[in-house]
Design an enzyme around this catalytic site. Structure first.
Site, PDB file in Angstrom:
ATOM      1  N   GLU A  48       1.293  -0.526  -5.019  1.00 44.63           N
ATOM      2  CA  GLU A  48       0.372   0.576  -5.308  1.00 44.63           C
ATOM      3  C   GLU A  48       1.124   1.890  -5.277  1.00 44.63           C
ATOM      4  O   GLU A  48       1.588   2.321  -4.230  1.00 44.63           O
ATOM      5  CB  GLU A  48      -0.757   0.627  -4.274  1.00 44.63           C
ATOM      6  CG  GLU A  48      -1.794   1.664  -4.641  1.00 44.63           C
ATOM      7  CD  GLU A  48      -2.380   2.462  -3.480  1.00 44.63           C
ATOM      8  OE1 GLU A  48      -3.467   3.024  -3.645  1.00 44.63           O
ATOM      9  OE2 GLU A  48      -1.734   2.547  -2.413  1.00 44.63           O
ATOM     10  N   ASP A  92       0.813  -1.216   0.000  1.00 38.97           N
ATOM     11  CA  ASP A  92       0.000   0.000   0.000  1.00 38.97           C
ATOM     12  C   ASP A  92       0.850   1.271   0.000  1.00 38.97           C
ATOM     13  O   ASP A  92       1.885   1.338   0.663  1.00 38.97           O
ATOM     14  CB  ASP A  92      -0.844  -0.040   1.285  1.00 38.97           C
ATOM     15  CG  ASP A  92      -1.780   1.135   1.420  1.00 38.97           C
ATOM     16  OD1 ASP A  92      -2.756   1.202   0.659  1.00 38.97           O
ATOM     17  OD2 ASP A  92      -1.535   1.995   2.301  1.00 38.97           O
TER      18      ASP A  92
HETATM   19  C1  GLC Z   1      -4.026   3.364  -0.316  1.00 40.42           C
HETATM   20  C2  GLC Z   1      -5.311   2.586  -0.161  1.00 40.42           C
HETATM   21  C3  GLC Z   1      -6.364   3.521   0.312  1.00 40.42           C
HETATM   22  C4  GLC Z   1      -5.957   4.051   1.665  1.00 40.42           C
HETATM   23  C5  GLC Z   1      -4.573   4.688   1.593  1.00 40.42           C
HETATM   24  C6  GLC Z   1      -4.006   4.872   2.967  1.00 40.42           C
HETATM   25  O1  GLC Z   1      -4.110   4.335  -1.286  1.00 40.42           O
HETATM   26  O2  GLC Z   1      -5.626   1.946  -1.365  1.00 40.42           O
HETATM   27  O3  GLC Z   1      -7.621   2.905   0.373  1.00 40.42           O
HETATM   28  O4  GLC Z   1      -6.877   4.999   2.113  1.00 40.42           O
HETATM   29  O5  GLC Z   1      -3.649   3.893   0.906  1.00 40.42           O
HETATM   30  O6  GLC Z   1      -3.592   3.657   3.493  1.00 40.42           O
END
Ligand code: GLC
Ligand code: MG
Length: 578
Positions: A296, A222
């Protein structure tokens, strides 16, 4: 009976003999948002036993691996992306036992399970944060603490700099007990961990090893860009420059600043390479299958390429390709798509695999963004490009954004906005309960009230209907997905053309084996086409493998390759008959 068994035997032998890829290299990764997938105990919230119950469905439609949004203990202020214990399962989702049952079932039927790893921040309820607040010697520097400054005129305390949190407002929060500010690049309840502290790096590696030990196949990591912040030669965190984008005048809005000091620092890439080393070493030490990393990062194309590796060290197996998500809208042309596709395929380093993402729990749904009529066209695109496909739960049945009122919005990014504009910020519309059938709550839950309301269209749009209908989004999705295992798609080459603004056409072919042509009509007008105008396929007939639901082309139909009508918003896959 005997004939069937022999046939099955032949299929299995041929199937294993011809598969030249490691399990993940050509796979479809399916994102489960556990809170909204299937509720097994009637509390209105999805859970692990619910997921286990539905794994067979994923297997039936051909999914390779499921990645689960966070299932760990959390106060749920950011619905699991605020973790208070990385080793415990959130109670409303189940127990470690339930998770093991899920893993066993997944293993039994051949679906890999990937967990969400949230390394940038914990919840402020995490024991580490509380001990850090209290000044415990080991935990003191687990987070990023700063004194802030005092305003010369007013005498008031103010944050150390102008940095903003992704969910609006200052990224700094004052803590009375510690008498310092802490950094949070997301919500106030999500303090950023300090990656310049080796103890933090080690603790987080321990978390990964723990879940690998349970048998997961890897991690979706993440918020990667946020891991490190820049420190100048005076040991200070400098202000970020204000954006030149006229669409971001609001000084509290995250987009108001250019995030040059809080995103994508060089150390960030090194950290990803270290995590790759960890999963590679795991396999060396423990044997078994390859463990994969999916990352991500909403960042530049160049940074995404760097996430793959730097030529010496390897990084992410699947640096999520958000280029479609970021740049494509309802008006994008065939040439725009061709550009994005070619750029990725031609720039990625040697020896890695491309990946394509059309949706997730943080963005508006595919059908809502790019037009419901294009649902099948886009799913066909995703399944037939070279490399890995990433599907967000619900996209296979064409779910659209659910209407969520201001009163019903619970996403912190929505709640930090106001009743007039929350809809452009709230991520809840893409998180409404999964639509299984036409019974109460879409068959998601037996509760009187679900955590987010279901989208009313579930009465007609649901898995059960689409499995029994002669033709449906789901059947088209599964048909397209099944091609991922034939030679032309597994190892064949790829040629793409955009002869007009509306028509995107490409060929997948393994020489001396099989050949397919995919035609996507992004325009609204019907088009008459001759496949030989694009690729020399030698005229003759082709077989329609599948086509968008609204098309007159029927699965299995044989048509003249030189005289095909592709209706507006229709996608179709043709098999060249040799
Ligand atoms: C990422 C997740 C999102 C979350 C953020 C903070 O972007 O996909 O849903 O709010 O991280 O952890
Ligand atoms: Mg439940």
């Amino acid at each position: 009976m005997k004939a069937q068994l022999i046939l099955l035997f032949i299929t299995l032998v041929v199937g294993t003999a011809t598969s030249v890829k490691d399990w993940w290299e050509n796979g479809n990764f399916y994102q489960i948002y556990p809170r909204s997938f299937k509720d097994s105990d009637g509390d209105g919230i999805g859970d692990l036993n619910g997921v286990t119950e539905k794994l067979q469905y994923l297997k039936d439609i051909g999914i390779t691996a499921a990645w689960l949004s966070p299932i760990f203990q959390s106060p749920m202020e950011d619905f699991g992306y605020d973790i208070s214990d990385y080793y415990k399962i959130q109670e409303e989702y189940g127990t470690v036992d339930d998770f093991e049952k899920l893993l066993n079932k997944a293993k039994e039927i051949g679906i890999r399970i990937i967990l969400d790893f949230v390394p940038n921040h914990t919840s402020d309820k995490h024991k580490w944060f509380q001990l850090s607040v209290a000044g415990h010697p080991y935990y003191r520097d687990f987070y990023i603490w700063e004194n802030g400054t005092v305003n010369a005129e007013t005498g008031e305390r103010q944050p150390p700099n102008n940095w903003l949190g992704s969910f609006r407002y200052s990224a700094w929060e004052w803590n009375d007990q510690r008498q310092q500010y802490y950094l949070h690049q997301f919500g106030v309840m999500q303090p950023d961990l300090n990656y310049r502290n080796p103890a933090v790096v080690e603790e987080m590696k321990k978390v990964m090893r723990y879940w690998l030990g349970k048998g997961v196949s890897g991690f979706r990591i993440d918020a990667v860009p946020f891991l490190f912040e820049y420190i100048d030669e005076n040991g200070k965190f400098p202000d970020e420059p204000v954006t030149t984008d006229p669409k971001c005048p609001d000084p509290d809005d995250y987009c108001h600043l250019q995030h040059i000091y809080t995103n994508n620092q060089p150390e960030t890439f090194d950290m990803v390479y270290q995590w790759r080393e960890l999963v590679d070493n795991w396999k060396k030490e423990h044997g078994g299958e390859t463990k994969v990393l999916l990352t991500e990062a909403y960042t530049s194309f160049d940074n995404l390429m760097k996430l793959y590796g730097d030529g010496i060290r390897n990084g992410s197996h699947v640096p999520f390709n958000f280029e479609f998500l970021n740049t494509m809208n309802a008006n994008s042309t065939a040439k725009d798509f061709r550009y994005q596709i070619n750029r990725w395929l031609q720039t990625m380093p040697k020896g890695v695999y491309a990946n394509w993402v059309l949706g997730n729990h943080d963005n508006k749904r595919l059908a809502s963004r790019l037009g419901p009529a294009r649902t099948d066209l886009l799913n066909i695109l995703l399944q037939t490009l070279p490399g890995i496909a990433v599907t967000y739960n619900g996209e296979e049945i064409g779910m659209t954004d659910g209407p969520i009122s201001w009163e019903d919005t619970v996403d912190p990014q929505g709640c930090n906005a106001n009743p007039d504009n929350y809809n452009s910020y709230s991520r809840d519309p893409a998180r409404t309960p999964f639509q299984w059938n036409s019974s109460k709550n879409a068959g998601f839950s037996s509760a009187p009230k679900t955590w987010l309301p279901t989208n009313d269209d579930y009465i007609t749009k649901n898995v059960e209907n689409q499995l029994s209908a002669p033709r449906s989004h789901l059947k088209i999705f599964a048909k397209a997905l099944s091609l991922r295992h034939v030679p032309a798609f597994e190892e064949g080459d790829f040629k793409i053309k955009a002869p007009t603004n509306g028509i995107l056409v490409y060929k997948r072919e393994k020489t001396d084996s099989d050949c397919y042509v995919i035609v996507l009509n992004l325009g609204k007008q019907d088009k008459k086409i001759n496949l030989d105008d694009f690729f020399n396929i030698g005229g003759g007939n082709v077989e329609v493998v599948t086509a968008s639901i609204q098309s007159t082309l029927q699965d299995g139909e044989i048509v003249d390759s030189q005289d095909i009508i592709i209706e507006g918003s229709v996608g179709a896959i043709f098999k060249v008959i040799k």
